[in-house]
Design a protein around this motif. Structure first.
Motif, short mmCIF file in Angstrom:
data_model
loop_
_atom_site.label_atom_id
_atom_site.label_comp_id
_atom_site.label_asym_id
_atom_site.label_seq_id
_atom_site.Cartn_x
_atom_site.Cartn_y
_atom_site.Cartn_z
N LEU A 8 55.84 31.82 46.01
CA LEU A 8 56.68 31.38 45.60
C LEU A 8 57.83 32.04 46.21
O LEU A 8 58.01 33.27 46.88
CB LEU A 8 57.32 31.75 44.27
N ASP A 9 59.07 31.22 46.66
CA ASP A 9 60.40 31.58 47.45
C ASP A 9 60.94 32.85 47.08
O ASP A 9 60.26 32.42 45.45
CB ASP A 9 60.94 30.68 48.29
N ARG A 10 61.75 33.27 47.09
CA ARG A 10 62.17 34.77 45.96
C ARG A 10 63.74 34.17 45.84
O ARG A 10 63.79 33.42 44.77
CB ARG A 10 62.67 35.56 46.72
N ASP A 11 64.79 33.96 47.19
CA ASP A 11 66.39 33.59 46.80
C ASP A 11 65.99 32.09 45.89
O ASP A 11 65.69 31.37 46.66
CB ASP A 11 67.06 34.03 47.83
N GLY A 12 66.44 31.93 45.12
CA GLY A 12 67.35 30.37 43.90
C GLY A 12 65.48 30.22 43.83
O GLY A 12 65.40 28.74 43.32
N VAL A 13 64.88 30.26 44.01
CA VAL A 13 63.21 30.51 42.72
C VAL A 13 63.28 30.94 41.37
O VAL A 13 63.02 31.57 40.83
CB VAL A 13 62.01 29.53 43.28
N ILE A 14 62.53 32.74 42.19
CA ILE A 14 62.47 33.57 41.50
C ILE A 14 63.79 33.93 40.52
O ILE A 14 64.05 34.36 39.55
CB ILE A 14 61.89 34.79 42.01
N ASN A 15 64.71 34.62 41.76
CA ASN A 15 66.67 34.61 41.18
C ASN A 15 66.98 33.59 41.72
O ASN A 15 67.17 32.53 42.30
CB ASN A 15 66.74 36.42 41.91
N ILE A 16 68.22 33.53 41.28
CA ILE A 16 69.69 32.97 41.45
C ILE A 16 69.74 33.53 42.97
O ILE A 16 69.98 34.47 43.28
CB ILE A 16 70.93 32.95 40.05
N ASP A 17 69.92 32.88 43.78
CA ASP A 17 70.63 32.79 45.02
C ASP A 17 71.98 32.86 45.01
O ASP A 17 72.93 32.72 45.11
CB ASP A 17 70.15 31.80 45.71
N LYS A 18 72.11 34.35 45.34
CA LYS A 18 73.55 34.24 45.69
C LYS A 18 74.34 35.41 47.21
O LYS A 18 74.85 35.57 47.24
CB LYS A 18 74.36 35.66 44.76
N LYS A 19 73.05 34.76 47.82
CA LYS A 19 73.09 35.29 49.26
C LYS A 19 73.35 36.95 49.69
O LYS A 19 74.35 37.43 49.43
CB LYS A 19 74.55 34.22 50.32
N TYR A 20 72.06 37.01 50.62
CA TYR A 20 71.53 38.23 50.13
C TYR A 20 71.50 39.50 49.62
O TYR A 20 72.06 40.20 49.75
CB TYR A 20 72.24 38.34 52.10
N HIS A 22 70.37 42.17 47.63
CA HIS A 22 69.47 43.00 47.76
C HIS A 22 69.74 44.43 47.09
O HIS A 22 69.19 45.56 47.15
CB HIS A 22 70.03 42.93 48.90
N LYS A 23 70.85 44.51 45.97
CA LYS A 23 71.19 45.34 44.64
C LYS A 23 70.19 44.95 43.38
O LYS A 23 70.59 43.89 43.35
CB LYS A 23 72.75 45.41 44.91
N ILE A 24 69.87 46.35 42.71
CA ILE A 24 69.55 45.60 41.47
C ILE A 24 70.13 45.01 40.66
O ILE A 24 70.19 43.67 39.90
CB ILE A 24 68.89 46.35 40.82
N GLU A 25 71.13 45.54 40.91
CA GLU A 25 72.94 44.81 39.99
C GLU A 25 72.64 43.00 39.56
O GLU A 25 73.28 42.41 39.44
CB GLU A 25 73.42 45.30 39.58
N ASP A 26 72.62 42.77 41.00
CA ASP A 26 73.13 41.47 41.42
C ASP A 26 72.35 40.12 41.17
O ASP A 26 72.18 39.47 41.42
CB ASP A 26 73.58 41.61 43.17
N PHE A 27 70.73 41.23 41.24
CA PHE A 27 69.62 40.31 41.06
C PHE A 27 69.57 39.01 39.60
O PHE A 27 69.27 40.68 38.53
CB PHE A 27 68.21 40.86 41.40
N GLU A 28 68.97 38.74 39.53
CA GLU A 28 69.49 37.88 38.02
C GLU A 28 68.45 36.89 38.32
O GLU A 28 68.24 35.33 39.45
CB GLU A 28 70.65 36.80 37.74
N PHE A 29 66.94 36.91 37.46
CA PHE A 29 66.32 36.02 37.03
C PHE A 29 66.68 34.66 37.14
O PHE A 29 67.13 34.40 36.01
CB PHE A 29 64.42 36.51 36.32
N CYS A 30 65.91 33.48 37.39
CA CYS A 30 65.73 32.05 37.31
C CYS A 30 65.71 31.75 36.53
O CYS A 30 64.30 32.25 36.12
CB CYS A 30 65.17 31.40 38.27
N GLU A 31 65.96 31.30 35.33
CA GLU A 31 65.35 30.49 34.07
C GLU A 31 64.04 30.00 34.42
O GLU A 31 64.06 29.14 34.90
CB GLU A 31 65.94 29.79 33.51
N GLY A 32 63.42 30.71 33.33
CA GLY A 32 61.57 29.59 33.04
C GLY A 32 60.76 30.49 34.63
O GLY A 32 59.30 30.00 34.52
#
Length: 171
Positions: A8-20, A22-32
């Motif tokens: 799995l790629d991370r940004d855009g697959v595991i989490n919503i890609d919000k560009k760079y 790196h903080k837990i509070e900005d990390f949002e898992f992708c639906e599914g």
């Protein structure tokens, strides 16, 4: 015996890609994402993450920041009963062997875990991900990006739920 892997790629697959991110509070898992990983885990796939993290080289965040966020992410997967075997990442900006679209991260995993790429999957959200999968020889490539159409070497899905639906229909 050769191992089946889900990369799995991370940004855009595991989490919503919000560009760079790196903080837990900005990390949002992708639906599914949890349902998708559960589907593969139940079929005895080992799950890996292969991610470019040029924000480290750009000094937007440190390797320690990446490790803290990765630890949080792995814990959240474990809470859902999903084991991520290992995270492979490229912290570089320049054209090195581990930075996608080069296949270095995949070859490292293959060597460490005896992975059979003909039985494996890679899910990414941009064309450099697909090129990395092609360069590694991974047979099953999926692009999560509604701005593209299926190509000879990969299938396009608009999101993870659509991908999971397609995979379940194939079973």
């Amino acid at each position: 015996m050769k191992t089946k892997a889900l990369f799995l790629d991370r940004d855009g697959v595991i989490n919503i890609d919000k560009k760079y991110v790196h903080k837990i509070e900005d990390f949002e898992f992708c639906e599914g994402i949890f349902e998708l990983c559960d589907f593969f885990q139940k079929q005895n796939f080992l799950i890996f993450i292969a991610t470019n993290q040029s924000g480290i080289a750009r000094a937007y965040y440190s390797e320690k920041d990446f490790e803290i966020l990765s630890s949080y992410m792995l814990d959240e997967f474990l809470k859902k009963g999903i084991k991520i075997e290992k995270i492979y990442y490229c912290p570089h900006l320049e054209n090195c062997e581990c930075r996608k679209p080069k296949p270095g991260m995949f070859f490292k995993a293959q060597k460490e875990f005896n992975i059979d790429f003909s039985l494996s999957f890679f899910i990414g959200d941009n064309l450099s991900d697909m090129q990395a999968g092609i360069n590694a020889g991974i047979k099953n490539l999926f692009l999560i990006n509604e701005n593209y159409k299926d190509e000879e070497n990969y299938k396009v899905c608009k999101n993870l739920k659509e991908l999971l639906h397609c995979l379940k229909d194939k079973k």
